[in-house]
Design a protein around this motif. Sequence first.
Motif, PDB file in Angstrom:
ATOM      1  N   LEU A 135       0.830  -1.209   0.000  1.00 35.27           N
ATOM      2  CA  LEU A 135       0.000   0.000   0.000  1.00 35.27           C
ATOM      3  C   LEU A 135       0.863   1.257   0.000  1.00 35.27           C
ATOM      4  N   ALA A 136       1.939   1.232   0.775  1.00 38.83           N
ATOM      5  CA  ALA A 136       2.825   2.401   0.807  1.00 38.83           C
ATOM      6  C   ALA A 136       3.464   2.638  -0.561  1.00 38.83           C
ATOM      7  N   ALA A 137       3.918   1.534  -1.185  1.00 32.23           N
ATOM      8  CA  ALA A 137       4.560   1.677  -2.496  1.00 32.23           C
ATOM      9  C   ALA A 137       3.549   2.109  -3.554  1.00 32.23           C
ATOM     10  N   LEU A 138       2.332   1.590  -3.477  1.00 32.48           N
ATOM     11  CA  LEU A 138       1.302   1.962  -4.442  1.00 32.48           C
ATOM     12  C   LEU A 138       0.923   3.427  -4.292  1.00 32.48           C
ATOM     13  N   ASP A 139       0.802   3.875  -3.059  1.00 31.19           N
ATOM     14  CA  ASP A 139       0.442   5.283  -2.856  1.00 31.19           C
ATOM     15  C   ASP A 139       1.550   6.200  -3.364  1.00 31.19           C
ATOM     16  N   GLN A 140       2.800   5.807  -3.130  1.00 28.24           N
ATOM     17  CA  GLN A 140       3.916   6.598  -3.637  1.00 28.24           C
ATOM     18  C   GLN A 140       3.894   6.646  -5.165  1.00 28.24           C
ATOM     19  N   HIS A 141       3.616   5.496  -5.765  1.00 29.75           N
ATOM     20  CA  HIS A 141       3.531   5.449  -7.231  1.00 29.75           C
ATOM     21  C   HIS A 141       2.432   6.390  -7.732  1.00 29.75           C
ATOM     22  N   CYS A 142       1.286   6.368  -7.085  1.00 33.28           N
ATOM     23  CA  CYS A 142       0.170   7.211  -7.531  1.00 33.28           C
ATOM     24  C   CYS A 142       0.496   8.699  -7.379  1.00 33.28           C
ATOM     25  N   HIS A 143       1.168   9.044  -6.288  1.00 34.59           N
ATOM     26  CA  HIS A 143       1.563  10.450  -6.111  1.00 34.59           C
ATOM     27  C   HIS A 143       2.526  10.880  -7.213  1.00 34.59           C
ATOM     28  N   GLN A 144       3.464   9.990  -7.544  1.00 39.02           N
ATOM     29  CA  GLN A 144       4.445  10.340  -8.578  1.00 39.02           C
ATOM     30  C   GLN A 144       3.822  10.378  -9.973  1.00 39.02           C
ATOM     31  N   ALA A 145       2.921   9.446 -10.246  1.00 43.42           N
ATOM     32  CA  ALA A 145       2.362   9.331 -11.595  1.00 43.42           C
ATOM     33  C   ALA A 145       1.134  10.203 -11.811  1.00 43.42           C
ATOM     34  N   HIS A 146       0.361  10.454 -10.732  1.00 40.32           N
ATOM     35  CA  HIS A 146      -0.924  11.136 -10.895  1.00 40.32           C
ATOM     36  C   HIS A 146      -1.108  12.332  -9.962  1.00 40.32           C
ATOM     37  N   GLN A 148      -1.596  12.481  -6.757  1.00 41.90           N
ATOM     38  CA  GLN A 148      -2.360  12.264  -5.533  1.00 41.90           C
ATOM     39  C   GLN A 148      -2.427  10.770  -5.220  1.00 41.90           C
ATOM     40  N   GLY A 149      -2.832  10.467  -3.989  1.00 37.32           N
ATOM     41  CA  GLY A 149      -2.866   9.077  -3.571  1.00 37.32           C
ATOM     42  C   GLY A 149      -3.959   8.283  -4.264  1.00 37.32           C
ATOM     43  N   PHE A 150      -3.881   6.942  -4.135  1.00 37.71           N
ATOM     44  CA  PHE A 150      -4.818   6.070  -4.846  1.00 37.71           C
ATOM     45  C   PHE A 150      -6.258   6.384  -4.485  1.00 37.71           C
ATOM     46  N   ALA A 151      -6.552   6.556  -3.196  1.00 43.54           N
ATOM     47  CA  ALA A 151      -7.938   6.737  -2.760  1.00 43.54           C
ATOM     48  C   ALA A 151      -8.545   8.012  -3.328  1.00 43.54           C
ATOM     49  N   ALA A 152      -7.718   8.989  -3.684  1.00 45.60           N
ATOM     50  CA  ALA A 152      -8.224  10.266  -4.196  1.00 45.60           C
ATOM     51  C   ALA A 152      -8.403  10.255  -5.713  1.00 45.60           C
ATOM     52  N   LEU A 153      -7.926   9.233  -6.382  1.00 47.50           N
ATOM     53  CA  LEU A 153      -8.039   9.185  -7.840  1.00 47.50           C
ATOM     54  C   LEU A 153      -9.475   8.884  -8.255  1.00 47.50           C
ATOM     55  N   ASP A 154      -9.820   9.277  -9.482  1.00 48.73           N
ATOM     56  CA  ASP A 154     -11.151   8.921  -9.974  1.00 48.73           C
ATOM     57  C   ASP A 154     -11.182   7.441 -10.333  1.00 48.73           C
ATOM     58  N   GLY A 155     -12.377   6.909 -10.484  1.00 42.69           N
ATOM     59  CA  GLY A 155     -12.540   5.482 -10.712  1.00 42.69           C
ATOM     60  C   GLY A 155     -11.783   4.951 -11.916  1.00 42.69           C
TER      61      GLY A 155
END
Length: 259
Positions: A135-146, A148-155
């Motif tokens: 989860l930590a690595a995924l959230d970091q990836h989402c912040h870098q790529a998008h 914001q964190g995974f939970a804040a992304l659109d569907g």
Amino acid sequence: MLQRRIGKRVFLRGCLLGATALVMPSVLGAREYGGTNMPWAAGVANLPHDAMHAARFFTPEEYEMADAITARLIPDDDTGPGAQAAGVVDFIDRQLAGFYGRGQRWYMQGPFPEPLETQGYQAPYPPAGLWRAGLAALDQHCHQAHGQGFAALDGPTQDDVLKGMEKGEVDLNTTDAASFFDFIREMTIEGFFCDPVHGGNRDMVGWHLIGFPGARYDYRDFLHHNGAAIDMPPVSLMGRPAWNAQQGQRGTGNRKGAR
């Protein structure tokens, strides 16, 4: 899995029937095969989870993220409620807080070379450690790529991220994305179809979806139904709400009569 979302009922029925008629959480499987003693003991079973307890393993941020992931894997749709309504994240939270999460009965010594496909999960993390690191690595990836964190992304963006993990196309640095996705998918399905006594399958929504009548005493009349839905109200190991309500009313009546 995500590509087959429209066929949620068909896919989930296939997963369930391909494994066992009643999904047994991993923790119980470990109990059955992990030692020489009986796999149960009187008085130690967990009480039914009413989904109102505080999380026991996830931090609030992890809980929100895991809930968002499972909601994308089994969404609400016209076939019925999905993972959020079933309390799947509560089931996962409880499993990771226990000995299953700690990999207490797994062989966890190295070395950890790159595994063959036939070798299954091979990593230094027990399930709880894999979830925390993943989860930590995924959230970091989402912040870098998008941004914001995974939970804040659109569907749709969340779906794209999960598809990338499933295919091993997302680089999570410290965690193998495909292995982590496999764990998430497995535990999400378990939480959707387990007996509600384990915290998931709230209101037996998974069993309602596929027409599984639950933990009944006698199935002889349905031995040859070939996977067809059985039109009977599902019953948990702890009964079902209608029975419990009736028992409560009878108890109240008895107490009044005693007075």
